[in-house]
Design a protein around this motif. Structure first.
Motif, PDB file in Angstrom:
ATOM      1  N   ARG A  47      35.427  79.044  29.391  1.00  0.00           N
ATOM      2  CA  ARG A  47      34.132  79.968  29.451  1.00  0.00           C
ATOM      3  C   ARG A  47      33.811  79.780  31.133  1.00  0.00           C
ATOM      4  N   VAL A  48      33.783  80.965  31.697  1.00  0.00           N
ATOM      5  CA  VAL A  48      33.320  81.015  33.064  1.00  0.00           C
ATOM      6  C   VAL A  48      32.074  81.801  33.230  1.00  0.00           C
ATOM      7  N   GLU A  49      31.065  81.310  34.015  1.00  0.00           N
ATOM      8  CA  GLU A  49      29.921  82.189  34.420  1.00  0.00           C
ATOM      9  C   GLU A  49      29.153  81.385  35.718  1.00  0.00           C
ATOM     10  N   ASN A  50      28.717  82.204  36.538  1.00  0.00           N
ATOM     11  CA  ASN A  50      28.450  82.018  37.802  1.00  0.00           C
ATOM     12  C   ASN A  50      26.748  82.038  37.852  1.00  0.00           C
ATOM     13  N   PRO A  51      25.964  80.888  37.823  1.00  0.00           N
ATOM     14  CA  PRO A  51      24.682  80.922  37.743  1.00  0.00           C
ATOM     15  C   PRO A  51      23.994  81.364  39.239  1.00  0.00           C
ATOM     16  N   ASP A  52      24.704  81.566  40.192  1.00  0.00           N
ATOM     17  CA  ASP A  52      24.473  82.098  41.244  1.00  0.00           C
ATOM     18  C   ASP A  52      24.004  83.466  41.054  1.00  0.00           C
ATOM     19  N   ASN A  53      24.609  84.237  40.042  1.00  0.00           N
ATOM     20  CA  ASN A  53      24.377  85.576  39.747  1.00  0.00           C
ATOM     21  C   ASN A  53      23.013  86.016  38.902  1.00  0.00           C
ATOM     22  N   ASP A  54      22.438  84.888  38.602  1.00  0.00           N
ATOM     23  CA  ASP A  54      21.169  84.970  37.955  1.00  0.00           C
ATOM     24  C   ASP A  54      20.023  85.317  39.124  1.00  0.00           C
ATOM     25  N   ASN A  55      20.271  85.262  40.364  1.00  0.00           N
ATOM     26  CA  ASN A  55      19.427  85.702  41.424  1.00  0.00           C
ATOM     27  C   ASN A  55      19.896  87.317  41.965  1.00  0.00           C
ATOM     28  N   ASP A  56      20.773  87.746  41.303  1.00  0.00           N
ATOM     29  CA  ASP A  56      21.740  88.886  41.860  1.00  0.00           C
ATOM     30  C   ASP A  56      20.813  90.156  41.099  1.00  0.00           C
ATOM     31  N   PRO A  57      19.913  91.251  42.025  1.00  0.00           N
ATOM     32  CA  PRO A  57      19.440  92.144  41.174  1.00  0.00           C
ATOM     33  C   PRO A  57      20.149  93.024  40.549  1.00  0.00           C
ATOM     34  N   LEU A  58      21.634  92.941  40.967  1.00  0.00           N
ATOM     35  CA  LEU A  58      22.645  93.658  40.232  1.00  0.00           C
ATOM     36  C   LEU A  58      22.870  93.681  38.780  1.00  0.00           C
ATOM     37  N   TYR A  59      22.536  92.411  38.395  1.00  0.00           N
ATOM     38  CA  TYR A  59      22.444  92.012  36.830  1.00  0.00           C
ATOM     39  C   TYR A  59      21.513  91.599  36.203  1.00  0.00           C
ATOM     40  N   GLU A  60      21.194  91.990  34.954  1.00  0.00           N
ATOM     41  CA  GLU A  60      20.148  91.795  33.907  1.00  0.00           C
ATOM     42  C   GLU A  60      20.526  90.218  33.553  1.00  0.00           C
ATOM     43  N   HIS A  61      21.699  90.114  33.383  1.00  0.00           N
ATOM     44  CA  HIS A  61      22.129  88.742  32.919  1.00  0.00           C
ATOM     45  C   HIS A  61      23.467  88.589  33.542  1.00  0.00           C
ATOM     46  N   ARG A  62      23.861  87.287  33.923  1.00  0.00           N
ATOM     47  CA  ARG A  62      25.117  86.990  34.712  1.00  0.00           C
ATOM     48  C   ARG A  62      26.252  87.451  34.044  1.00  0.00           C
ATOM     49  N   PRO A  63      27.259  87.730  34.478  1.00  0.00           N
ATOM     50  CA  PRO A  63      28.563  87.972  33.689  1.00  0.00           C
ATOM     51  C   PRO A  63      28.962  86.663  33.031  1.00  0.00           C
ATOM     52  N   ILE A  64      29.916  86.967  31.969  1.00  0.00           N
ATOM     53  CA  ILE A  64      30.288  85.645  31.282  1.00  0.00           C
ATOM     54  C   ILE A  64      31.723  86.225  30.785  1.00  0.00           C
ATOM     55  N   HIS A  65      32.587  85.258  31.102  1.00  0.00           N
ATOM     56  CA  HIS A  65      33.995  85.597  30.879  1.00  0.00           C
ATOM     57  C   HIS A  65      34.663  84.458  29.931  1.00  0.00           C
ATOM     58  N   PHE A  66      35.350  84.832  28.906  1.00  0.00           N
ATOM     59  CA  PHE A  66      36.071  83.862  27.960  1.00  0.00           C
ATOM     60  C   PHE A  66      37.324  84.110  28.047  1.00  0.00           C
ATOM     61  N   ILE A  67      38.172  82.992  28.547  1.00  0.00           N
ATOM     62  CA  ILE A  67      39.628  83.297  28.969  1.00  0.00           C
ATOM     63  C   ILE A  67      40.550  82.364  28.055  1.00  0.00           C
ATOM     64  N   MET A  68      41.210  83.185  27.340  1.00  0.00           N
ATOM     65  CA  MET A  68      42.350  82.468  26.527  1.00  0.00           C
ATOM     66  C   MET A  68      43.391  82.162  27.406  1.00  0.00           C
ATOM     67  N   LEU A  69      43.800  80.707  27.566  1.00  0.00           N
ATOM     68  CA  LEU A  69      44.633  80.322  28.772  1.00  0.00           C
ATOM     69  C   LEU A  69      45.679  79.345  28.236  1.00  0.00           C
ATOM     70  N   SER A  70      46.924  79.361  28.235  1.00  0.00           N
ATOM     71  CA  SER A  70      47.933  78.616  27.940  1.00  0.00           C
ATOM     72  C   SER A  70      49.002  78.467  29.191  1.00  0.00           C
ATOM     73  N   LYS A  71      48.748  77.511  29.690  1.00  0.00           N
ATOM     74  CA  LYS A  71      49.915  77.435  30.852  1.00  0.00           C
ATOM     75  C   LYS A  71      51.343  77.193  30.318  1.00  0.00           C
ATOM     76  N   ALA A  72      51.356  76.446  29.406  1.00  0.00           N
ATOM     77  CA  ALA A  72      52.758  76.173  28.538  1.00  0.00           C
ATOM     78  C   ALA A  72      53.420  77.564  28.420  1.00  0.00           C
ATOM     79  N   LYS A  73      52.753  78.534  27.793  1.00  0.00           N
ATOM     80  CA  LYS A  73      53.084  79.739  27.146  1.00  0.00           C
ATOM     81  C   LYS A  73      53.007  80.998  28.254  1.00  0.00           C
TER      82      LYS A  73
END
Length: 182
Positions: A47-73
């Motif tokens: 799960r990736v999100e940047n709290p700095d975006n909370d102060n950015d007027p472009l966002y109502e809520h900061r973007p959130i990214h859920f990444i399915m990650l497998s280095k092995a595959k």
């Protein structure tokens, strides 16, 4: 003619009920994904999100990214949540509400019974089931064409762990994968 009129009056409530039933199951147009995200992983759901975006007027809520990650595959697939401030975004480009104004829904834990009836997908299990990155690409493409809204319930979200009788569902859309652009 009189008999036909009486039959119509008697049957009308029945036909109105048939029309109403799809609306009662409107949630069936949704797809639910479960995960227990981590903030640092080589394998699993990141799960990736940047709290700095909370102060950015472009966002109502900061973007959130859920990444399915497998280095092995060699698997990378992302689900993205965006909730832009439409006034600010319209200064940059045209607002697309379905992609630009996703919701975070707070609802009763009782909703879980309904979600379980719809057979939610656990992202960790789905990730483990993939043998190749091409399988992931096919699955992500299929999600883009369903027309369903997609919600993630992250069991590691502190809101979902505090036991207050509510859950948080984050609307997402399929995003980037490690598919080559050419």
């Amino acid at each position: 003619m009189k008999q036909l009129f009486i039959i119509i009056i008697i049957c009308l409530p029945f036909f109105q009920t048939l029309d109403a039933q799809p609306q009662l199951r409107a949630g069936s147009q949704d797809l639910y994904l479960f995960c227990s995200s981590v903030t640092d992983a080589k394998e699993g759901i990141l799960r990736v999100e940047n709290p700095d975006n909370d102060n950015d007027p472009l966002y109502e809520h900061r973007p959130i990214h859920f990444i399915m990650l497998s280095k092995a595959k060699n698997i990378y697939a992302c689900f993205d949540h965006y909730n832009y401030n439409p006034t600010q975004l319209s200064k940059i480009r045209t607002v697309e509400p379905a992609k630009d104004q996703m919701e975070i829904m707070i609802t009763s834990r009782g909703m879980l019974k309904f979600i379980y009836e719809l057979k939610p997908i656990t992202l960790e299990d789905k990730l483990a089931s993939f043998r190749t990155k091409e399988e992931v690409w096919t699955w992500m493409d299929s999600l883009k064409t369903t027309g369903k809204r997609i919600y993630i319930l992250d069991w590691n979200d502190s809101f979902n762990q505090n036991g207050n009788g509510q859950i948080k569902l984050i609307q997402v859309m399929p995003g980037a994968t490690n598919r080559p652009l050419y």
